[in-house]
Scaffold this active site. Structure first.
Site, PDB file in Angstrom:
ATOM      1  N   THR A   1      47.966  19.273  29.036  1.00  0.00           N
ATOM      2  CA  THR A   1      48.172  20.719  28.919  1.00  0.00           C
ATOM      3  C   THR A   1      49.643  20.981  28.615  1.00  0.00           C
ATOM      4  OG1 THR A   1      48.686  21.033  31.267  1.00  0.00           O
ATOM      5  CG2 THR A   1      46.361  21.175  30.630  1.00  0.00           C
TER       6      THR A   1
ATOM      7  N   TYR B   1      58.587  20.585  43.370  1.00  0.00           N
ATOM      8  CA  TYR B   1      57.191  20.749  42.954  1.00  0.00           C
ATOM      9  C   TYR B   1      56.270  20.010  43.921  1.00  0.00           C
ATOM     10  CZ  TYR B   1      53.068  20.611  39.882  1.00  0.00           C
ATOM     11  OH  TYR B   1      51.803  20.737  39.348  1.00  0.00           O
TER      12      TYR B   1
ATOM     13  N   LYS C   1      53.319  21.759  46.219  1.00  0.00           N
ATOM     14  CA  LYS C   1      51.912  21.386  46.084  1.00  0.00           C
ATOM     15  C   LYS C   1      51.357  20.793  47.381  1.00  0.00           C
ATOM     16  CE  LYS C   1      51.015  22.835  41.966  1.00  0.00           C
ATOM     17  NZ  LYS C   1      50.036  23.928  41.759  1.00  0.00           N
TER      18      LYS C   1
ATOM     19  N   ASN D   1      45.498  29.416  40.391  1.00  0.00           N
ATOM     20  CA  ASN D   1      45.813  28.310  39.489  1.00  0.00           C
ATOM     21  C   ASN D   1      47.195  28.402  38.844  1.00  0.00           C
ATOM     22  OD1 ASN D   1      44.925  26.045  37.519  1.00  0.00           O
ATOM     23  ND2 ASN D   1      45.467  27.734  36.149  1.00  0.00           N
TER      24      ASN D   1
ATOM     25  N   ILE E   1      44.427  24.345  32.129  1.00  0.00           N
ATOM     26  CA  ILE E   1      43.349  24.174  33.100  1.00  0.00           C
ATOM     27  C   ILE E   1      42.670  25.503  33.402  1.00  0.00           C
ATOM     28  CG2 ILE E   1      42.831  23.564  35.497  1.00  0.00           C
ATOM     29  CD1 ILE E   1      45.106  21.483  35.310  1.00  0.00           C
TER      30      ILE E   1
ATOM     31  N   SER F   1      47.780  19.590  43.406  1.00  0.00           N
ATOM     32  CA  SER F   1      48.172  18.516  42.494  1.00  0.00           C
ATOM     33  C   SER F   1      48.204  17.211  43.261  1.00  0.00           C
ATOM     34  CB  SER F   1      49.561  18.785  41.907  1.00  0.00           C
ATOM     35  OG  SER F   1      50.035  17.665  41.175  1.00  0.00           O
TER      36      SER F   1
END
Length: 281
Positions: free
Chosen positions: A223, A188, A192, A119, A47, A173
């Site tokens: 990705t 995670y 986020k 990012n 990204i 996210s």
């Protein structure tokens, strides 16, 4: 003389209403980044690279950040292809001193920073957290995905305050809004969710000196960070996503360009979901 109207949230703004910006009348000019300097962390691939290239296409000079994958060739590509100034910087975003050093180097090399995209991030791939021994993996996620964002914001915010303008874009996210299945990734998701709320909180604080802060919440994107998923897991992702597939990095760049440009001068504290409709049902 009428009584002055003062902001409840930001008294430092002074008497209200504040002055609106003078904007170009052509909508395409609103999205131009000519004359701007953009800095994108985690932009050696995925990204981040798609965003860095899009910003160069829009006319911005670009500082590329990398940690493990050198990106000097990509910076040279941006210069040769789009005629902008570009340079790659190695940085460990989990080290606040390294972050401060690199941001100061970029300001010195480019003259300023107008746009900053936080990012850089890593994925949790260890499954249910209750089965993980110790706290090293938790610390790895939080240090990169949350602390690294804060270190960048805290330092570049000083430049924005000095300039009385700037746009910070945090890559959050959809995992900050929902609980992912079939893979379980509580650390995670927590990091986020914090990123999304950090953007909202900073947007109020930084409005007093003319800077904007927003976040973007991608869904499942094609990705390297998603390479941990096997074919069976990806099938479930497709079944849970209304558009029935993963997104391409190029399908995100429009949102980043919007938030970086003068097209979004009245947008701050927003979280833009680009997730194929995943968070709708």
């Amino acid at each position: 003389m009428s009584e002055e109207i003062i902001s409840f949230t930001n008294p430092a703004l002074g008497p209200l209403p504040t002055k609106a910006p003078q904007l170009p009348s052509n909508v395409l000019d609103l999205f131009s980044l000519k004359g701007k300097v953009a800095s994108v962390t985690g932009s050696s691939g995925g990204i981040g690279w798609a965003v860095a290239e899009a910003f160069a296409q829009a006319g911005a000079d670009v500082a590329i950040w990398y940690n493990s994958k050198p990106a000097d060739a990509k910076a040279e590509y941006l210069t040769e292809k789009y005629g902008v100034k570009a340079k790659a910087y190695k940085c460990n975003v989990t080290d606040p001193n390294d972050v401060s050093k690199v941001i100061n180097e970029i300001e010195k090399d480019f003259g300023t920073i107008d746009i900053f995209v936080a990012n850089a991030g890593v994925a949790w791939t260890d499954g249910p957290e209750i089965d993980v021994q110790g706290y090293d993996q938790w610390k790895k996620i939080v240090d990169c995905d949350l602390n690294g964002v804060y270190y960048c914001a805290h330092t570049v915010g000083q430049i924005f305050k000095k300039n009385k303008s700037g746009s910070l874009i945090i890559t959050s996210s959809m995992s900050g809004t929902i609980v992912n299945i079939p893979q379980l990734q509580a650390p995670y998701n927590a990091a986020k969710a914090a990123c999304t709320h950090l953007a909202k909180s900073l947007s109020v604080e930084w409005a007093s000196f003319g800077a904007r802060v927003n976040s973007i919440s991608p869904g499942y994107i094609l990705t390297d960070i998603a390479d941990f998923a096997d074919p069976e897991m990806k099938k479930k992702w497709w079944q849970l996503t209304p558009l029935g597939r993963e997104g391409l990095p190029q399908e995100l760049v429009g949102a980043y360009l919007y938030l970086a440009s003068n097209a979004s001068t009245y947008t701050t504290g927003s979280n833009i979901a680009v997730d194929g409709g995943y968070t709708c049902p």
